[in-house]
Design a protein around this motif. Sequence first.
Motif, PDB file in Angstrom:
ATOM      1  N   ALA A 397       0.836  -1.194   0.000  1.00  0.00           N
ATOM      2  CA  ALA A 397       0.000   0.000   0.000  1.00  0.00           C
ATOM      3  C   ALA A 397       0.872   1.246   0.000  1.00  0.00           C
ATOM      4  O   ALA A 397       1.935   1.291   0.628  1.00  0.00           O
ATOM      5  CB  ALA A 397      -0.903  -0.005   1.229  1.00  0.00           C
ATOM      6  N   ARG A 398       0.425   2.273  -0.718  1.00  0.00           N
ATOM      7  CA  ARG A 398       1.143   3.541  -0.786  1.00  0.00           C
ATOM      8  C   ARG A 398       0.627   4.485   0.298  1.00  0.00           C
ATOM      9  O   ARG A 398      -0.312   4.158   1.014  1.00  0.00           O
ATOM     10  CB  ARG A 398       0.954   4.137  -2.180  1.00  0.00           C
ATOM     11  CG  ARG A 398       1.625   3.280  -3.266  1.00  0.00           C
ATOM     12  CD  ARG A 398       1.062   3.536  -4.645  1.00  0.00           C
ATOM     13  NE  ARG A 398      -0.235   2.896  -4.825  1.00  0.00           N
ATOM     14  CZ  ARG A 398      -0.940   2.932  -5.966  1.00  0.00           C
ATOM     15  NH1 ARG A 398      -0.452   3.574  -7.003  1.00  0.00           N
ATOM     16  NH2 ARG A 398      -2.100   2.330  -6.046  1.00  0.00           N
ATOM     17  N   HIS A 399       1.240   5.644   0.397  1.00  0.00           N
ATOM     18  CA  HIS A 399       0.867   6.548   1.489  1.00  0.00           C
ATOM     19  C   HIS A 399      -0.505   7.161   1.269  1.00  0.00           C
ATOM     20  O   HIS A 399      -1.115   7.673   2.208  1.00  0.00           O
ATOM     21  CB  HIS A 399       1.907   7.665   1.632  1.00  0.00           C
ATOM     22  CG  HIS A 399       1.867   8.684   0.540  1.00  0.00           C
ATOM     23  ND1 HIS A 399       2.471   8.483  -0.691  1.00  0.00           N
ATOM     24  CD2 HIS A 399       1.285   9.904   0.477  1.00  0.00           C
ATOM     25  CE1 HIS A 399       2.274   9.543  -1.448  1.00  0.00           C
ATOM     26  NE2 HIS A 399       1.556  10.419  -0.769  1.00  0.00           N
ATOM     27  N   ASP A 400      -1.009   7.086   0.022  1.00  0.00           N
ATOM     28  CA  ASP A 400      -2.297   7.699  -0.275  1.00  0.00           C
ATOM     29  C   ASP A 400      -3.160   6.843  -1.191  1.00  0.00           C
ATOM     30  O   ASP A 400      -4.121   7.328  -1.776  1.00  0.00           O
ATOM     31  CB  ASP A 400      -2.096   9.078  -0.910  1.00  0.00           C
ATOM     32  CG  ASP A 400      -1.275   9.009  -2.203  1.00  0.00           C
ATOM     33  OD1 ASP A 400      -0.796   7.906  -2.555  1.00  0.00           O
ATOM     34  OD2 ASP A 400      -1.107  10.059  -2.851  1.00  0.00           O
ATOM     35  N   ALA A 401      -2.814   5.570  -1.330  1.00  0.00           N
ATOM     36  CA  ALA A 401      -3.573   4.699  -2.235  1.00  0.00           C
ATOM     37  C   ALA A 401      -3.312   3.244  -1.885  1.00  0.00           C
ATOM     38  O   ALA A 401      -2.297   2.906  -1.252  1.00  0.00           O
ATOM     39  CB  ALA A 401      -3.169   4.966  -3.696  1.00  0.00           C
ATOM     40  N   ASP A 402      -4.233   2.386  -2.305  1.00  0.00           N
ATOM     41  CA  ASP A 402      -4.044   0.953  -2.111  1.00  0.00           C
ATOM     42  C   ASP A 402      -2.856   0.460  -2.940  1.00  0.00           C
ATOM     43  O   ASP A 402      -2.440   1.092  -3.919  1.00  0.00           O
ATOM     44  CB  ASP A 402      -5.297   0.190  -2.542  1.00  0.00           C
ATOM     45  CG  ASP A 402      -6.485   0.442  -1.632  1.00  0.00           C
ATOM     46  OD1 ASP A 402      -6.280   0.955  -0.510  1.00  0.00           O
ATOM     47  OD2 ASP A 402      -7.621   0.137  -2.047  1.00  0.00           O
ATOM     48  N   GLY A 403      -2.338  -0.704  -2.539  1.00  0.00           N
ATOM     49  CA  GLY A 403      -1.304  -1.340  -3.331  1.00  0.00           C
ATOM     50  C   GLY A 403      -1.877  -1.876  -4.635  1.00  0.00           C
ATOM     51  O   GLY A 403      -3.086  -2.053  -4.787  1.00  0.00           O
TER      52      GLY A 403
END
Length: 590
Positions: A397-403
Amino acid sequence: MDYAPPARCDAVTLEIVRGAIRAAQAEMEALVERTAMSAFIREKKDFYTALFDAEGVMAVGSNVPVFGDITGPVFRRFPVGTMREGDLYWYNDCYESGGAVSHSNDQVFLAPVFLEGRRVAFVMGWAHFADIGGLRAGSISPDATDIFQEGIIIPPMRLIRDGEVNEAALQIFYRNSRYPGLVQGDARALMASVELGVARMREVAARFGPDRLADALAQLLARTEATVRARLRETFAVGTHSFTDRIDSDGHGNGPFRIRLSLTRTPEDRFIIDATATDDQSPGPVNFLMNRDVPGMALGLLFLGGDPTQVVNAGCPRAIDEVRLREGSLLQPRFPAPLGMRGLTMMRVLAALNGLVSVAGGRAPAAHAAYVIILLRGMAAGAPFLLSDGIGVGYGARHDADGIDAVYFVAQENFPLEFLELEYPVRMRHYGLNRDSGGPGRWRGGCGVVREYEVMAEEAVLSVRIDGVENPPWGADGGLSGGPGRVVLNPGAPGERTLRPLSDGNRFRRGDVLRIETGGGGGRGHPHDRPEAAVLADVLGGMVSPEAARLHYGVVIHDGAIDAPATAALRADRPAAMAFHRGSYADVLD
């Protein structure tokens, strides 16, 4: 006598040059894709191209974080001043190249570019060849104990001079392959790609002039280096930041192996990466001979991601002042340690670099799983077959979005089912996302893949490489680790058996079913912070089960709808969390 200073490249022309060389690189890759013979190149797209300045410094490359010093191995044997127009150089020697090539299947073809007798650039094509000899078909096996069991080794050599091809060298190479027709076709495709790149770079040099081109490439390098150094300063405070990741084993009963990385920013703004505390090299083939440029390339790709004005080039590793490695370690093994399955360790190194950024408070994804490799070998219709399938996994997962779900590696792709059934003696019974494999979090980790192959050949032997079973990809900021993968023979049948994650010699007969479940990426942020509607969408979309929604996210779902009172009651009891999670929470991973 008047002296004319070298032509400078203005800002507008710089962008035109940047676009031109990126287009040339893309055209080279398109040619490889459309003319190569083996599936791993043609369908999987396991190939890269790059363009270099007149001194061999990479000016633009594929967005791949594992490039090292590609030209240096050639220059050490063939001084630049001795090169001529029409030359072509070739190698796959991992140890002599210092990890520029990190396993023997990858072949590098490199050529200089001349304009009116002046050297103006170099171009490179690189691809993974299906079989180059060695212990087993496919040249990659968990059973390997030295690099000589992984196929023929080509030291840097001159393949073409004055238009004359060293056919004897090529014939030796082809003779060492179990599938010489595939290898010959791939070699020709890669050579043609390099020839096209030479033509395109010559056109660019003729259009803008050698001096202006040289200045443009120098500006692009300087711009990339400055951008990456600025991002490093934004991310890392003065001091030392450390992170440890693990791989499960080497297939020979050893492990886990720890990858220990540190990044130090000195008061003078020098950036030093130290991997000397990484565990010792492995008897099995999971060693990663890491070129010193790799950490800078990986961090550069992370920092430049999404910026259309930038190109990935040698400016990325130039932003790192020093990389320290220890001979005899997993990341700097001694010759002739085996390297064939180094991709597993390479992927953990990339995740560990993300961990360094996370420790420093920067914005990096949680850990991803390592892409899965299977090699199914056997006889069908009287002829040998080799199915080399690389299977996607979940990314963190990213800091503002799903992986991202079901990613193999960068721009490479999963084989389509139609292609597999047409080309190989298998019937695909199932292909989909691996539900509940994505690590729970405010931002969910990407899901892995499920594939089921029914074997249609009389007999076949399977080699498999899968990791993260015992040490799954970590989650961050309260997110949970991704789910592990597994390999199962005849799932649901009386003889169901789970296979060892790194193993070879697994025998199959007609009608046997192979089920591969690949791992997911780690989550980021506390799972109870994920909006209830997003959890419901995951359940309806097949990424999360209702049971996992209740257990991890505190969301109760009945008949496709959220039970609001039950959810509120569960979410009122919020579990405590720590910085990282790999099976359990910890502030520091070891």
